[in-house]
Motif scaffolding. Structure first.
Motif, PDB file in Angstrom:
ATOM      1  N   ASP A   1      55.187   7.695 -16.583  1.00 35.67           N
ATOM      2  CA  ASP A   1      55.600   8.042 -17.573  1.00 35.67           C
ATOM      3  C   ASP A   1      54.612   7.506 -18.204  1.00 35.67           C
ATOM      4  O   ASP A   1      53.514   8.763 -19.210  1.00 35.67           O
ATOM      5  CB  ASP A   1      56.818   7.888 -17.400  1.00 35.67           C
ATOM      6  N   TRP A   2      53.981   6.407 -17.729  1.00 36.67           N
ATOM      7  CA  TRP A   2      52.861   6.238 -19.193  1.00 36.67           C
ATOM      8  C   TRP A   2      51.723   6.391 -19.076  1.00 36.67           C
ATOM      9  O   TRP A   2      51.266   7.248 -20.113  1.00 36.67           O
ATOM     10  CB  TRP A   2      52.609   4.254 -18.458  1.00 36.67           C
TER      11      TRP A   2
ATOM     12  N   ASP B   1      38.734  13.075 -10.238  1.00 34.23           N
ATOM     13  CA  ASP B   1      38.349  14.208 -11.719  1.00 34.23           C
ATOM     14  C   ASP B   1      37.974  13.003 -13.502  1.00 34.23           C
ATOM     15  O   ASP B   1      38.923  11.748 -13.459  1.00 34.23           O
ATOM     16  CB  ASP B   1      39.137  15.112 -12.027  1.00 34.23           C
ATOM     17  N   ASP B   2      37.283  13.309 -13.445  1.00 37.20           N
ATOM     18  CA  ASP B   2      36.949  12.623 -15.081  1.00 37.20           C
ATOM     19  C   ASP B   2      37.931  12.229 -16.095  1.00 37.20           C
ATOM     20  O   ASP B   2      38.215  11.544 -16.522  1.00 37.20           O
ATOM     21  CB  ASP B   2      35.612  13.306 -15.818  1.00 37.20           C
ATOM     22  N   SER B   3      38.777  13.827 -15.718  1.00 36.88           N
ATOM     23  CA  SER B   3      40.120  13.612 -17.038  1.00 36.88           C
ATOM     24  C   SER B   3      40.697  11.760 -16.071  1.00 36.88           C
ATOM     25  O   SER B   3      41.512  11.535 -17.763  1.00 36.88           O
ATOM     26  CB  SER B   3      40.865  14.929 -17.109  1.00 36.88           C
ATOM     27  N   VAL B   4      40.668  11.782 -15.343  1.00 36.21           N
ATOM     28  CA  VAL B   4      41.933  10.840 -14.771  1.00 36.21           C
ATOM     29  C   VAL B   4      41.579   9.600 -15.018  1.00 36.21           C
ATOM     30  O   VAL B   4      42.409   8.666 -15.611  1.00 36.21           O
ATOM     31  CB  VAL B   4      42.405  10.923 -13.159  1.00 36.21           C
ATOM     32  N   LYS B   5      40.382   9.671 -14.278  1.00 35.02           N
ATOM     33  CA  LYS B   5      39.466   8.081 -14.964  1.00 35.02           C
ATOM     34  C   LYS B   5      39.479   7.367 -16.646  1.00 35.02           C
ATOM     35  O   LYS B   5      39.472   6.744 -17.164  1.00 35.02           O
ATOM     36  CB  LYS B   5      37.866   8.714 -15.074  1.00 35.02           C
TER      37      LYS B   5
ATOM     38  N   LEU C   1      44.513   3.806 -20.614  1.00 40.77           N
ATOM     39  CA  LEU C   1      45.744   2.802 -20.768  1.00 40.77           C
ATOM     40  C   LEU C   1      44.855   1.578 -20.244  1.00 40.77           C
ATOM     41  O   LEU C   1      46.168   0.373 -20.622  1.00 40.77           O
ATOM     42  CB  LEU C   1      46.402   3.901 -18.753  1.00 40.77           C
ATOM     43  N   GLY C   2      43.945   1.404 -19.421  1.00 44.00           N
ATOM     44  CA  GLY C   2      44.581   0.138 -19.786  1.00 44.00           C
ATOM     45  C   GLY C   2      43.567  -0.433 -20.380  1.00 44.00           C
ATOM     46  O   GLY C   2      43.232  -2.005 -20.623  1.00 44.00           O
TER      47      GLY C   2
ATOM     48  N   TYR D   1      47.780  10.783 -20.626  1.00 48.93           N
ATOM     49  CA  TYR D   1      46.781  12.876 -19.698  1.00 48.93           C
ATOM     50  C   TYR D   1      47.375  13.389 -20.402  1.00 48.93           C
ATOM     51  O   TYR D   1      46.080  14.108 -20.714  1.00 48.93           O
ATOM     52  CB  TYR D   1      47.069  12.416 -17.582  1.00 48.93           C
ATOM     53  N   LEU D   2      48.701  13.529 -21.143  1.00 51.85           N
ATOM     54  CA  LEU D   2      48.555  15.123 -21.286  1.00 51.85           C
ATOM     55  C   LEU D   2      47.933  15.814 -22.624  1.00 51.85           C
ATOM     56  O   LEU D   2      48.022  15.695 -23.247  1.00 51.85           O
ATOM     57  CB  LEU D   2      50.608  15.269 -21.690  1.00 51.85           C
ATOM     58  N   SER D   3      48.180  14.206 -23.621  1.00 52.11           N
ATOM     59  CA  SER D   3      47.708  13.989 -25.031  1.00 52.11           C
ATOM     60  C   SER D   3      45.776  14.472 -24.767  1.00 52.11           C
ATOM     61  O   SER D   3      45.794  15.248 -25.299  1.00 52.11           O
ATOM     62  CB  SER D   3      48.074  13.129 -25.451  1.00 52.11           C
ATOM     63  N   GLN D   4      45.135  13.667 -23.851  1.00 57.47           N
ATOM     64  CA  GLN D   4      44.115  13.319 -23.556  1.00 57.47           C
ATOM     65  C   GLN D   4      43.409  14.676 -23.072  1.00 57.47           C
ATOM     66  O   GLN D   4      42.168  15.264 -23.213  1.00 57.47           O
ATOM     67  CB  GLN D   4      43.488  12.174 -23.165  1.00 57.47           C
ATOM     68  N   ALA D   5      43.704  14.684 -21.969  1.00 53.33           N
ATOM     69  CA  ALA D   5      43.327  15.900 -21.314  1.00 53.33           C
ATOM     70  C   ALA D   5      44.068  17.286 -21.452  1.00 53.33           C
ATOM     71  O   ALA D   5      43.046  18.479 -21.564  1.00 53.33           O
ATOM     72  CB  ALA D   5      43.549  15.417 -19.836  1.00 53.33           C
TER      73      ALA D   5
END
Length: 485
Positions: free
Chosen positions: A252-253, A279-283, A289-290, A258-262
């Motif tokens: 959920d975090w 994919d770079d979007s996951v990176k 998050l880190g 991801y939804l807001s950023q990608a």
């Protein structure tokens, strides 16, 4: 409700997951948020998020004034008609425990009273598809199961376990549900399920006294969240209580970031594994998050403490200890109210809430939910689906708190406080404009299994947030295996 959300992971993810082991497991799950701004029909979930926050922090709709039912609501006093089922015995399985199970049992008691049937609640384990498979192989399937994942529903249909809903349940769905929620309960155009419980997975609950002691206000952006976390940490109170022992909370975090950023298009593609987890979007999302997970002083107990904290404790330790709790904030859905009720804190006074901060241009809104499915072609199973699709059933559990229904005929006055009421109103006002929990859309082997798949990969990432590439490689390897290539 994942529940993942649970309510709902709403399985709903409240207290609706059972513990799967040292670094996995546990309770919980379930959707909705923000207080509606002015024109309900044109609202996006992101707009709802901001409005809901105002309501939840006390700038609301006049507190506990009873609101009028939404358009199309069942007239007051009208009850769904159910058949008489004297002597019939039913079993209902769900991955719910604690207060959530107790509250749902009250719904089943009312069904017994109206029909004469006897209903037994069967506690299930995650992954529920495996649990049901064992029961079915042994010749003893429950009559109805509440599934926390869209993927679990698809698997039940593929395995020919699920029964299509009957005409009475379909009539309730047509009268009381939006098209989006009906489609989530259908497979290849056939209606199999009733979404009884929803969850808003984009809320951060906070200890009002801890915020006041540190002199901070609810943040609206991710950058502001990190600044607030830094101030809280410097004041002596760790910022966030993370339920890392329950891998579903970590999904959920990730999904909210991801939804807001990608953005929604990438979100939909990743949910279907049309793009890879490398994919770079996951990176970018994991790196973001880190920034929170990588600060030991931001987390209650640091990374190791987070990994040993199960969902219920993550909530209760945030709302005990006055202005010096174990952490000042806890992230999860509307169903957190059930766990807050186990403390001395009062929702709306000591426990307040704000929308998940915007990482990109818009704040995210992720929903979850639990879908009721008949596993036996019995009159009793269909009658229970009809009841669960009616406002009658939802209003019983709504009164207990920690529950939100996607049923638009539910009287808002059934919710016990302004916070829950405004979350529910926002859910209904949002119509079909929402994104469903990504891990709940995935095959259970990837998105819904304690100690495996996405849950385990993100637990490993929490343990070592600097290893973004390693986390991506693990996620893609597990996803490729679960999705079949």
């Amino acid at each position: 409700m994942r529940g993942r959300q649970g309510t709902g992971r709403t399985t709903d993810r409240t207290t609706d997951r059972t513990t799967g082991g040292p670094a996995s497991g546990a309770t919980g799950r379930s959707s909705a948020k923000r207080r509606t701004r002015a024109r309900a029909r044109a609202r996006t979930w992101a707009a709802l998020a901001a409005a809901g926050a105002l309501a939840l922090t006390g700038c609301g709709d006049g507190g506990d004034k009873k609101a009028d039912p939404p358009g199309g609501a069942t007239p007051a006093g009208r009850r769904v008609e159910l058949p008489k089922l004297p002597g019939e015995k039913l079993e209902v399985a769900a991955v719910w425990t604690g207060p959530e199970q107790e509250n749902f049992t009250k719904v089943l008691k009312e069904f017994e009273k109206r029909t004469g049937a006897t209903v037994t609640f069967v506690p299930a384990q995650d992954p529920i598809v495996t649990f049901l498979g064992t029961k079915i192989a042994g010749g003893a399937p429950p009559d109805v199961a509440l599934l926390p994942q869209v993927g679990a529903l698809a698997a039940a249909v593929e395995k020919k376990w699920a029964q299509p809903v009957g005409p009475e349940a379909q009539a309730q769905l047509n009268a009381n549900y939006g098209e989006g929620w009906k489609k989530l309960g259908a497979v290849d155009g056939t209606q199999y399920g009733v979404y009884y419980k929803a969850a808003n997975k984009s809320l951060i609950w906070y200890n009002a006294k801890a915020f006041e002691a540190a002199g901070v206000q609810p943040p609206k952006t991710w950058k502001e969240l990190l600044e607030v976390a830094d101030t809280l940490s410097a004041s002596g109170t760790p910022a966030v209580s993370v339920a890392g022992a329950d891998g579903w909370t970590l999904t959920d975090w990730f999904e909210n970031v991801y939804l807001s950023q990608a953005g929604p298009q990438k979100y939909d593609q990743l949910a279907k594994h049309e793009i890879k987890w490398t994919d770079d979007s996951v990176k970018q999302a994991l790196t973001t998050l880190g920034q929170l997970f990588g600060r030991k002083d931001f987390l209650a107990g640091g990374q190791s403490g987070a990994l040993s904290t199960e969902f219920p404790k993550s909530v209760t330790q945030t709302f005990t200890g006055g202005d010096r709790p174990a952490a000042a904030m806890v992230f999860e859905g509307d169903f957190v109210g059930v766990n807050i009720a186990q403390t001395e804190a009062k929702v709306g006074e000591d426990a307040l809430v704000f929308p998940f901060p915007a990482v990109g241009a818009k704040a995210p809104v992720v929903s979850g939910g639990d879908v009721a499915v008949a596993l036996k072609p019995s009159k009793g199973a269909q009658a229970l689906l009809t009841f669960l699709a009616s406002p009658d059933a939802a209003e019983i559990q709504a009164r207990e708190g920690g529950f939100v229904s996607p049923n638009k005929a539910v009287d808002p006055g059934a919710y016990p406080n302004a916070i829950q009421r405004n979350i529910a109103k926002s859910l209904i006002a949002a119509g079909d404009d929402f994104r469903f929990d990504m891990s709940d859309q995935a095959p259970a082997g990837f998105g819904g299994t304690p100690g495996a798949g996405e849950w385990k990969a993100l637990q490993d990432f929490l343990a070592n947030p600097s290893d973004v590439a390693g986390a991506q490689a693990k996620l893609e390897a597990e996803a490729a295996k679960a999705y079949g290539g």
